[in-house]
Write a protein that holds these residues in place. Structure first.
Motif, mmCIF file in Angstrom:
data_model
loop_
_atom_site.group_PDB
_atom_site.id
_atom_site.type_symbol
_atom_site.label_atom_id
_atom_site.label_comp_id
_atom_site.label_asym_id
_atom_site.label_seq_id
_atom_site.Cartn_x
_atom_site.Cartn_y
_atom_site.Cartn_z
ATOM 1 N N ASN A 135 6.217 35.458 -13.941
ATOM 2 C CA ASN A 135 7.587 35.669 -13.462
ATOM 3 C C ASN A 135 7.651 35.877 -11.953
ATOM 4 O OD1 ASN A 135 8.996 35.383 -15.827
ATOM 5 N ND2 ASN A 135 8.739 37.522 -16.423
ATOM 6 N N ALA A 136 6.543 35.664 -11.258
ATOM 7 C CA ALA A 136 6.497 35.906 -9.815
ATOM 8 C C ALA A 136 6.812 34.623 -9.045
ATOM 9 C CB ALA A 136 5.121 36.411 -9.413
ATOM 10 N N ILE A 137 7.544 34.801 -7.946
ATOM 11 C CA ILE A 137 7.882 33.686 -7.060
ATOM 12 C C ILE A 137 7.487 34.086 -5.652
ATOM 13 C CG2 ILE A 137 9.732 32.269 -6.127
ATOM 14 C CD1 ILE A 137 11.233 32.756 -8.755
ATOM 15 N N ALA A 138 6.706 33.210 -4.988
ATOM 16 C CA ALA A 138 6.249 33.488 -3.624
ATOM 17 C C ALA A 138 6.778 32.407 -2.686
ATOM 18 C CB ALA A 138 4.728 33.529 -3.573
ATOM 19 N N ARG A 139 7.389 32.843 -1.595
ATOM 20 C CA ARG A 139 7.792 31.919 -0.531
ATOM 21 C C ARG A 139 6.760 32.078 0.585
ATOM 22 N NH1 ARG A 139 13.650 32.962 1.186
ATOM 23 N NH2 ARG A 139 12.801 35.026 1.566
ATOM 24 N N VAL A 140 6.087 30.980 0.943
ATOM 25 C CA VAL A 140 4.931 31.045 1.836
ATOM 26 C C VAL A 140 5.154 30.163 3.060
ATOM 27 C CG1 VAL A 140 2.449 30.675 2.022
ATOM 28 C CG2 VAL A 140 3.426 31.423 -0.142
ATOM 29 N N TRP A 141 4.890 30.724 4.250
ATOM 30 C CA TRP A 141 4.896 29.977 5.496
ATOM 31 C C TRP A 141 3.506 30.086 6.111
ATOM 32 C CZ3 TRP A 141 8.915 33.036 3.912
ATOM 33 C CH2 TRP A 141 10.175 32.457 3.856
ATOM 34 N N ILE A 142 2.959 28.956 6.577
ATOM 35 C CA ILE A 142 1.673 28.997 7.273
ATOM 36 C C ILE A 142 1.818 28.296 8.621
ATOM 37 C CG2 ILE A 142 0.291 29.081 5.164
ATOM 38 C CD1 ILE A 142 -0.439 26.118 5.719
ATOM 39 N N LYS A 143 1.052 28.791 9.591
ATOM 40 C CA LYS A 143 0.993 28.151 10.908
ATOM 41 C C LYS A 143 -0.401 28.386 11.473
ATOM 42 C CE LYS A 143 2.831 32.094 13.438
ATOM 43 N NZ LYS A 143 3.826 32.590 14.353
ATOM 44 N N PRO A 144 -0.867 27.532 12.366
ATOM 45 C CA PRO A 144 -2.203 27.747 12.938
ATOM 46 C C PRO A 144 -2.273 29.091 13.651
ATOM 47 C CG PRO A 144 -1.370 25.557 13.495
ATOM 48 C CD PRO A 144 -0.243 26.303 12.843
ATOM 49 N N GLY A 145 -3.381 29.786 13.454
ATOM 50 C CA GLY A 145 -3.520 31.115 14.051
ATOM 51 C C GLY A 145 -4.899 31.694 13.824
ATOM 52 N N LYS A 146 -4.957 33.030 13.792
ATOM 53 C CA LYS A 146 -6.238 33.738 13.704
ATOM 54 C C LYS A 146 -6.640 34.110 12.291
ATOM 55 C CE LYS A 146 -5.482 35.775 18.232
ATOM 56 N NZ LYS A 146 -5.169 37.009 18.958
ATOM 57 N N GLY A 147 -5.771 33.880 11.315
ATOM 58 C CA GLY A 147 -6.125 34.192 9.933
ATOM 59 C C GLY A 147 -5.491 35.449 9.388
ATOM 60 N N ALA B 124 0.849 -1.201 0.000
ATOM 61 C CA ALA B 124 0.000 0.000 0.000
ATOM 62 C C ALA B 124 0.882 1.248 0.000
ATOM 63 C CB ALA B 124 -0.911 0.009 1.216
ATOM 64 N N THR B 125 0.349 2.318 -0.583
ATOM 65 C CA THR B 125 1.105 3.563 -0.583
ATOM 66 C C THR B 125 1.118 4.138 0.826
ATOM 67 O OG1 THR B 125 -0.876 4.793 -1.169
ATOM 68 C CG2 THR B 125 0.561 4.121 -2.975
ATOM 69 N N PRO B 126 2.280 4.570 1.290
ATOM 70 C CA PRO B 126 2.348 5.081 2.661
ATOM 71 C C PRO B 126 1.635 6.424 2.789
ATOM 72 C CG PRO B 126 4.442 5.382 1.551
ATOM 73 C CD PRO B 126 3.560 4.583 0.618
ATOM 74 N N ALA B 127 1.038 6.636 3.950
ATOM 75 C CA ALA B 127 0.375 7.916 4.220
ATOM 76 C C ALA B 127 1.449 8.997 4.313
ATOM 77 C CB ALA B 127 -0.414 7.844 5.516
ATOM 78 N N ARG B 128 1.158 10.150 3.746
ATOM 79 C CA ARG B 128 2.140 11.225 3.753
ATOM 80 C C ARG B 128 2.249 11.834 5.135
ATOM 81 N NH1 ARG B 128 1.458 14.292 -2.001
ATOM 82 N NH2 ARG B 128 2.277 12.578 -3.191
ATOM 83 N N GLU B 129 3.457 12.197 5.466
ATOM 84 C CA GLU B 129 3.721 12.838 6.745
ATOM 85 C C GLU B 129 3.675 14.350 6.569
ATOM 86 O OE1 GLU B 129 4.418 11.444 9.835
ATOM 87 O OE2 GLU B 129 3.794 9.572 8.899
ATOM 88 N N PRO B 130 3.126 15.063 7.548
ATOM 89 C CA PRO B 130 3.163 16.529 7.467
ATOM 90 C C PRO B 130 4.605 17.025 7.533
ATOM 91 C CG PRO B 130 1.597 15.806 9.126
ATOM 92 C CD PRO B 130 2.360 14.594 8.686
ATOM 93 N N LYS B 131 4.917 18.059 6.750
ATOM 94 C CA LYS B 131 6.258 18.640 6.743
ATOM 95 C C LYS B 131 6.189 19.979 7.459
ATOM 96 C CE LYS B 131 7.466 16.630 2.302
ATOM 97 N NZ LYS B 131 7.754 16.915 0.893
ATOM 98 N N LYS B 132 6.720 20.010 8.684
ATOM 99 C CA LYS B 132 6.713 21.236 9.485
ATOM 100 C C LYS B 132 8.118 21.502 9.994
ATOM 101 C CE LYS B 132 2.114 20.109 11.155
ATOM 102 N NZ LYS B 132 1.356 19.699 12.329
ATOM 103 N N ASP B 133 8.439 22.794 10.209
ATOM 104 C CA ASP B 133 9.745 23.137 10.746
ATOM 105 C C ASP B 133 9.690 23.158 12.278
ATOM 106 O OD1 ASP B 133 8.411 25.480 11.291
ATOM 107 O OD2 ASP B 133 9.635 26.751 10.007
ATOM 108 N N ALA B 134 10.763 23.615 12.900
ATOM 109 C CA ALA B 134 10.852 23.623 14.364
ATOM 110 C C ALA B 134 9.820 24.544 15.005
ATOM 111 C CB ALA B 134 12.256 24.033 14.789
ATOM 112 N N PHE B 135 9.315 25.533 14.247
ATOM 113 C CA PHE B 135 8.334 26.472 14.781
ATOM 114 C C PHE B 135 6.898 26.029 14.515
ATOM 115 C CE2 PHE B 135 12.146 28.969 13.692
ATOM 116 C CZ PHE B 135 12.466 29.442 14.946
ATOM 117 N N GLY B 136 6.707 24.854 13.923
ATOM 118 C CA GLY B 136 5.364 24.354 13.617
ATOM 119 C C GLY B 136 4.763 24.959 12.365
ATOM 120 N N ARG B 137 5.630 25.502 11.495
ATOM 121 C CA ARG B 137 5.155 26.123 10.258
ATOM 122 C C ARG B 137 5.388 25.184 9.085
ATOM 123 N NH1 ARG B 137 8.810 31.426 10.274
ATOM 124 N NH2 ARG B 137 10.296 29.736 10.126
#
Length: 165
Positions: free
Chosen positions: A49-61, A27-40
């Motif tokens: 031609n635009a490049i966006a670097r995006v970080w998300i973390k749980p919060g108020k929006g 069976a295909t393995p379930a994917r693991e969440p990829k988070k950094d040390a800060f939970g992002r």
């Protein structure tokens, strides 16, 4: 070591396959969440031609783009609606704080890059959202870019005006 059996015909092979239950190794393995040390979760989005670097973390929006609130950076409501689409489709609106940096292109391309990056970051944070975002088309990078100018022409395809006399 497991016992190996040989199949001499297609019927034997069919019986062997039908007799074996689906093993967890196949069976295909379930994917693991990829988070950094800060939970992002981090992802890169691209559009034109635009490049966006995006970080998300749980919060108020709160959404911050290049150090400014999204309402100030993207003044047009259409662009703000564009970057909110991944959250609305995934039913996660106002649940994540977003911090991103965008370079290159114009505002429309930057909004598309942020949307692409947000979608990829959401799948890194919560892999179960991937089918929903994939079906909506947010994980596919839009390959359309501006065509290059050709020599002997004033623009990419436009020709000089023809003069008979």
């Amino acid at each position: 070591m497991s016992e190996q059996t040989s199949a001499t015909s297609l019927a034997d092979l069919k019986n062997l396959v039908a007799g074996t239950p689906a093993s967890p190794e196949n069976a295909t393995p379930a994917r693991e969440p990829k988070k950094d040390a800060f939970g992002r979760a981090y992802a890169t989005g691209r559009r034109k031609n635009a490049i966006a670097r995006v970080w998300i973390k749980p919060g108020k929006g709160t959404v911050e783009i290049n150090g400014k609130p999204a309402a100030k950076y993207f003044a047009r409501p259409v662009l703000r609606m564009l970057i909110a689409q991944p959250f609305l489709v995934a039913d996660r609106y106002q649940q994540f704080d977003v911090m991103c940096t965008v370079t290159g292109g114009g505002l429309s391309g930057q909004a598309g890059a942020v949307r692409h990056g947000l979608s990829r970051a959401l799948t890194n944070f919560e892999p179960g959202l991937r089918p929903i975002l994939k079906k909506a088309g947010f994980l596919t990078r839009d390959p359309r870019v501006v065509e290059r100018k050709k020599y002997g022409k004033p623009k990419a395809r436009r020709s000089f005006q023809f003069s008979k006399r």
